[in-house]
Design an enzyme around this catalytic site. Structure first.
Site, PDB file in Angstrom:
ATOM      1  N   SER A  64      -9.390  85.179 -64.452  1.00 46.81           N
ATOM      2  CA  SER A  64      -9.154  84.010 -64.140  1.00 46.81           C
ATOM      3  C   SER A  64     -11.076  84.401 -62.879  1.00 46.81           C
ATOM      4  O   SER A  64     -11.149  83.208 -61.820  1.00 46.81           O
ATOM      5  CB  SER A  64      -8.731  82.868 -63.912  1.00 46.81           C
ATOM      6  N   LYS A  67     -14.084  83.208 -62.964  1.00 49.01           N
ATOM      7  CA  LYS A  67     -14.932  81.572 -62.785  1.00 49.01           C
ATOM      8  C   LYS A  67     -15.359  81.724 -61.100  1.00 49.01           C
ATOM      9  O   LYS A  67     -15.927  80.811 -61.624  1.00 49.01           O
ATOM     10  CB  LYS A  67     -13.441  81.062 -63.020  1.00 49.01           C
ATOM     11  N   TYR A 188     -15.759  83.119 -73.026  1.00 44.28           N
ATOM     12  CA  TYR A 188     -15.080  82.831 -71.422  1.00 44.28           C
ATOM     13  C   TYR A 188     -14.345  83.970 -71.690  1.00 44.28           C
ATOM     14  O   TYR A 188     -13.304  84.539 -70.700  1.00 44.28           O
ATOM     15  CB  TYR A 188     -14.224  81.546 -71.897  1.00 44.28           C
ATOM     16  N   VAL A 258      -5.338  85.962 -64.035  1.00 45.41           N
ATOM     17  CA  VAL A 258      -3.424  85.948 -64.568  1.00 45.41           C
ATOM     18  C   VAL A 258      -3.105  87.923 -64.823  1.00 45.41           C
ATOM     19  O   VAL A 258      -2.066  88.338 -65.232  1.00 45.41           O
ATOM     20  CB  VAL A 258      -2.636  85.912 -66.146  1.00 45.41           C
TER      21      VAL A 258
END
Ligand code: GLN
Length: 304
Positions: A64, A67, A188, A258
């Site tokens: 993440s 992002k 993604y 993560v």
């Protein structure tokens, strides 16, 4: 002047008792194979000094943390129009939660939960022809080294990413994704599978502590106002339902993944990246979070 080398080396020793106390993100099978007793920490000051300790050069799956990079690209591409489809409020729910999306008609709370990042990915697919390549090149240019996708991690997540598939389809059902779900998720899953070390991440994120100017060549990535906004979002939303705890214990805008990495920013001063694969209950690295806490304790550096 602070002696960062000895501070980081001390932190790498002090976190060791935490090994074995967290849990590796085994819901992505390729991540479950990462040896747990690893810890790295690297920092880069706004004027280019670097320091590191432990496994700071070992590449890991940034998950993440990506992002932040895709949000940055989307802000470059779309400016304020980006916010027509994404909010700016902390969610208070886990990163992969579906609950709020129904109440809020497919408009994710913020760009740092999975739903929000999927919407950002959709916006990028609409704007950039070879989107995966564009994201990889952007990140590579930020740290001045070729950065690659770990294809095994991307495949592993695509095979088991049922929640993300559900999130994307749910958003699509509200008419809030313009591109096919498969195409958006392919981006993604790949962005999450970028493989980088602490040293590379501290360097790549330098623009966040330099009012939007990149570490290398001083290139403008974002303007000052946009950079401030990313930092605000990192502080309020960057670590999911632990964002309040992070602000309380650490007090630096942070973004976790993560894979066990966390990037933290002290505007105008430095970026610091920590990594240790075992996670606590909110999906943030256990030793990484403790390391950041020790870092602010030892340096007295804080935005507050
Ligand atoms: N790829 C992960 C997922 O979608 C990213 C989550 C995270 O790092 N918090 O589940």
């Amino acid at each position: 002047m602070l002696n960062f080398d000895s501070i980081l080396a001390a932190i790498a020793v002090e976190i060791r008792p935490l090994f074995g106390q967290g849990k590796i993100a085994d819901y992505i099978p390729a991540l479950a194979r990462v040896p747990n007793e690893q810890f790295g920490i690297a920092l880069r000051t706004a004027d280019g000094r670097e320091a590191y300790a432990g496994d700071a050069h070992t590449p890991f799956s940034i998950q993440s943390i990506s992002k932040v990079f895709t949000l940055t690209l989307a802000m470059q591409e779309l400016g304020d129009r980006l916010w027509e489809r994404i909010g700016r409020e902390p969610s208070g729910d886990p990163f992969n939660s579906l609950i709020q999306l129904e109440h809020e008609q497919g408009v994710p709370r913020n760009p740092f939960i999975n739903a929000g990042a999927i919407v950002v990915a959709d916006r990028l697919v609409s704007r950039l022809p070879d989107t995966q390549r564009a994201v990889r090149q952007f990140v590579s240019s930020l740290c001045g080294e070729e950065i690659a996708f770990d294809e095994e991690v991307a495949r592993s997540e695509a095979e088991t990413g049922f929640r993300n598939i559900a999130l994307a389809n749910f958003i699509k059902s509200f008419g809030k994704l313009d591109n096919p779900v498969e195409q958006v998720l392919d981006l993604y899953f790949h962005q999450c599978a970028l493989s980088m070390s602490c040293v590379q991440l501290a360097r790549a994120c330098a623009y966040l502590c330099r009012d939007g100017a990149s570490a290398l060549r001083d290139q403008r990535v974002l303007n000052e106002r946009q950079t401030r906004r990313i930092n605000a979002l990192m502080l309020t939303c960057g670590t999911y339902d632990a964002a309040g705890e992070f602000a309380f214990r650490i007090g630096l805008p942070s973004k976790s993944g993560v894979g066990g990495g966390i990037v933290a920013v002290l505007p105008d001063r430095l970026t610091v990246c920590v990594w240790s694969p075992e996670l606590g209950p909110s999906g943030n690295s256990l030793a990484g979070m403790r390391a950041l806490e020790l870092f602010v304790e030892k340096t007295k550096l804080s935005v507050f």
